[in-house]
Motif scaffolding. Structure first.
Motif, PDB file in Angstrom:
ATOM      1  N   SER A   1       0.856  -1.059   0.119  1.00 47.69           N
ATOM      2  CA  SER A   1      -0.018   0.004  -0.108  1.00 47.69           C
ATOM      3  C   SER A   1       0.734   1.125   0.001  1.00 47.69           C
ATOM      4  N   LEU A   2       0.474   2.383  -0.577  1.00 44.46           N
ATOM      5  CA  LEU A   2       0.950   3.743  -0.275  1.00 44.46           C
ATOM      6  C   LEU A   2       0.943   4.242   0.908  1.00 44.46           C
ATOM      7  N   PRO A   3       2.061   4.927   1.573  1.00 44.02           N
ATOM      8  CA  PRO A   3       1.884   5.316   2.992  1.00 44.02           C
ATOM      9  C   PRO A   3       1.350   6.593   3.067  1.00 44.02           C
ATOM     10  N   VAL A   4      -0.171   6.780   3.130  1.00 37.30           N
ATOM     11  CA  VAL A   4      -0.798   7.825   3.407  1.00 37.30           C
ATOM     12  C   VAL A   4      -1.553   7.437   4.388  1.00 37.30           C
ATOM     13  N   TYR A   5      -1.699   8.282   5.578  1.00 37.23           N
ATOM     14  CA  TYR A   5      -2.491   7.943   6.705  1.00 37.23           C
ATOM     15  C   TYR A   5      -3.282   9.220   7.139  1.00 37.23           C
ATOM     16  N   THR A   6      -4.340   9.030   7.784  1.00 38.26           N
ATOM     17  CA  THR A   6      -5.158  10.034   8.199  1.00 38.26           C
ATOM     18  C   THR A   6      -5.293  10.123   9.907  1.00 38.26           C
ATOM     19  N   ASP A   7      -5.303  11.295  10.247  1.00 36.19           N
ATOM     20  CA  ASP A   7      -5.316  11.258  11.814  1.00 36.19           C
ATOM     21  C   ASP A   7      -6.302  12.493  12.161  1.00 36.19           C
ATOM     22  N   VAL A   8      -7.264  12.190  12.941  1.00 40.78           N
ATOM     23  CA  VAL A   8      -8.418  13.113  13.231  1.00 40.78           C
ATOM     24  C   VAL A   8      -8.141  13.670  14.707  1.00 40.78           C
ATOM     25  N   ARG A   9      -8.157  14.967  14.711  1.00 36.27           N
ATOM     26  CA  ARG A   9      -7.651  15.615  16.218  1.00 36.27           C
ATOM     27  C   ARG A   9      -8.620  16.774  16.371  1.00 36.27           C
ATOM     28  N   ASN A  10      -8.719  17.411  17.846  1.00 32.73           N
ATOM     29  CA  ASN A  10      -9.448  18.226  18.190  1.00 32.73           C
ATOM     30  C   ASN A  10     -10.982  17.918  17.984  1.00 32.73           C
ATOM     31  N   GLY A  11     -11.266  16.741  18.549  1.00 34.32           N
ATOM     32  CA  GLY A  11     -12.526  16.355  18.386  1.00 34.32           C
ATOM     33  C   GLY A  11     -13.311  16.334  17.258  1.00 34.32           C
ATOM     34  N   GLY A  12     -12.494  15.803  16.029  1.00 33.52           N
ATOM     35  CA  GLY A  12     -13.118  15.792  14.954  1.00 33.52           C
ATOM     36  C   GLY A  12     -13.194  16.992  13.955  1.00 33.52           C
ATOM     37  N   THR A  13     -12.506  18.058  14.458  1.00 36.73           N
ATOM     38  CA  THR A  13     -12.310  19.214  13.923  1.00 36.73           C
ATOM     39  C   THR A  13     -11.346  19.663  12.965  1.00 36.73           C
ATOM     40  N   ARG A  14     -10.309  18.940  13.166  1.00 37.78           N
ATOM     41  CA  ARG A  14      -9.045  18.954  12.309  1.00 37.78           C
ATOM     42  C   ARG A  14      -8.583  17.504  11.705  1.00 37.78           C
ATOM     43  N   LEU A  15      -8.530  17.415  10.567  1.00 40.82           N
ATOM     44  CA  LEU A  15      -7.989  16.350   9.786  1.00 40.82           C
ATOM     45  C   LEU A  15      -6.583  16.409   9.244  1.00 40.82           C
ATOM     46  N   LEU A  16      -5.903  15.620   9.633  1.00 39.73           N
ATOM     47  CA  LEU A  16      -4.431  15.681   9.294  1.00 39.73           C
ATOM     48  C   LEU A  16      -4.050  14.421   8.348  1.00 39.73           C
ATOM     49  N   LEU A  17      -3.734  14.812   7.218  1.00 37.75           N
ATOM     50  CA  LEU A  17      -3.076  13.583   6.065  1.00 37.75           C
ATOM     51  C   LEU A  17      -1.634  13.747   6.196  1.00 37.75           C
ATOM     52  N   THR A  18      -1.337  12.271   6.397  1.00 37.17           N
ATOM     53  CA  THR A  18       0.205  12.324   6.529  1.00 37.17           C
ATOM     54  C   THR A  18       0.685  11.334   5.291  1.00 37.17           C
ATOM     55  N   VAL A  19       1.812  11.782   4.539  1.00 36.12           N
ATOM     56  CA  VAL A  19       2.544  11.077   3.749  1.00 36.12           C
ATOM     57  C   VAL A  19       3.644  10.566   4.148  1.00 36.12           C
ATOM     58  N   ARG A  20       4.387   9.301   4.426  1.00 38.97           N
ATOM     59  CA  ARG A  20       5.486   9.169   4.827  1.00 38.97           C
ATOM     60  C   ARG A  20       6.504   8.415   3.873  1.00 38.97           C
ATOM     61  N   ASN A  21       7.668   8.331   4.494  1.00 38.30           N
ATOM     62  CA  ASN A  21       8.668   7.729   3.886  1.00 38.30           C
ATOM     63  C   ASN A  21       9.149   8.290   2.285  1.00 38.30           C
ATOM     64  N   ILE A  22       8.961   9.454   2.102  1.00 33.79           N
ATOM     65  CA  ILE A  22       9.194  10.020   1.077  1.00 33.79           C
ATOM     66  C   ILE A  22      10.729  10.263   0.833  1.00 33.79           C
ATOM     67  N   ASP A  23      11.146  10.019  -0.389  1.00 34.05           N
ATOM     68  CA  ASP A  23      12.543  10.119  -0.727  1.00 34.05           C
ATOM     69  C   ASP A  23      12.855  11.562  -1.715  1.00 34.05           C
ATOM     70  N   GLY A  24      13.811  12.236  -1.598  1.00 36.94           N
ATOM     71  CA  GLY A  24      13.880  13.308  -2.806  1.00 36.94           C
ATOM     72  C   GLY A  24      13.368  14.639  -2.150  1.00 36.94           C
ATOM     73  N   ASN A  25      13.030  15.233  -3.275  1.00 35.16           N
ATOM     74  CA  ASN A  25      12.319  16.731  -2.815  1.00 35.16           C
ATOM     75  C   ASN A  25      11.035  16.542  -2.262  1.00 35.16           C
ATOM     76  N   ILE A  26      10.839  16.720  -0.930  1.00 37.92           N
ATOM     77  CA  ILE A  26       9.574  16.923  -0.444  1.00 37.92           C
ATOM     78  C   ILE A  26       8.746  18.209  -0.817  1.00 37.92           C
ATOM     79  N   PRO A  27       9.283  19.388  -0.995  1.00 34.03           N
ATOM     80  CA  PRO A  27       8.361  20.514  -1.144  1.00 34.03           C
ATOM     81  C   PRO A  27       8.075  20.399  -2.780  1.00 34.03           C
ATOM     82  N   ALA A  28       8.796  19.716  -3.527  1.00 29.17           N
ATOM     83  CA  ALA A  28       8.135  19.168  -5.033  1.00 29.17           C
ATOM     84  C   ALA A  28       6.897  18.595  -4.829  1.00 29.17           C
ATOM     85  N   LEU A  29       6.968  17.397  -4.222  1.00 30.96           N
ATOM     86  CA  LEU A  29       5.766  16.784  -3.947  1.00 30.96           C
ATOM     87  C   LEU A  29       4.503  17.478  -3.448  1.00 30.96           C
ATOM     88  N   ALA A  30       4.955  18.063  -2.199  1.00 29.26           N
ATOM     89  CA  ALA A  30       3.663  19.225  -1.604  1.00 29.26           C
ATOM     90  C   ALA A  30       3.141  20.083  -2.757  1.00 29.26           C
TER      91      ALA A  30
END
Length: 101
Positions: free
Chosen positions: A43-72
């Protein structure tokens, strides 16, 4: 709802531009300034995290090699949320799959 992406990169031995895809059926070389390897389950390493009682959703992409700002930058240009809820995990996975990761 607040929407935010986090990117984590780990140094690897090969540069991102020379890595080939891990699947034996897809042996094409990916020509991007970044590389997102699949995890041990395939699977691709894309994960979700819900914080602040469900008002904030955080998406995380892990294990990136190379230029991270270019991916963003590529992700924000391609998948900018247009007034939606920000639940883009499967859109990000589809986008990475279309890119050849």
């Amino acid at each position: 709802m607040l929407f935010r992406l986090r990117f984590f990169g780990l140094p690897r031995s090969l540069p991102a531009a020379t890595r080939s895809l891990s699947s034996p059926t897809q042996q094409a070389v990916v020509h991007h300034p970044y590389f997102v390897p699949r995890n041990s389950n395939g699977s691709l390493p894309v994960y979700t995290d819900v914080r602040n009682g469900g008002t904030r959703l955080l998406l995380t992409v892990r294990n990136i090699d190379g230029n991270i700002p270019a991916l963003a930058k590529d992700l924000s240009e391609s998948l900018s949320p247009s007034g939606g809820s920000g639940r883009l995990k499967y859109n990000i996975i589809d986008w990475l799959s279309q890119k050849g990761f």
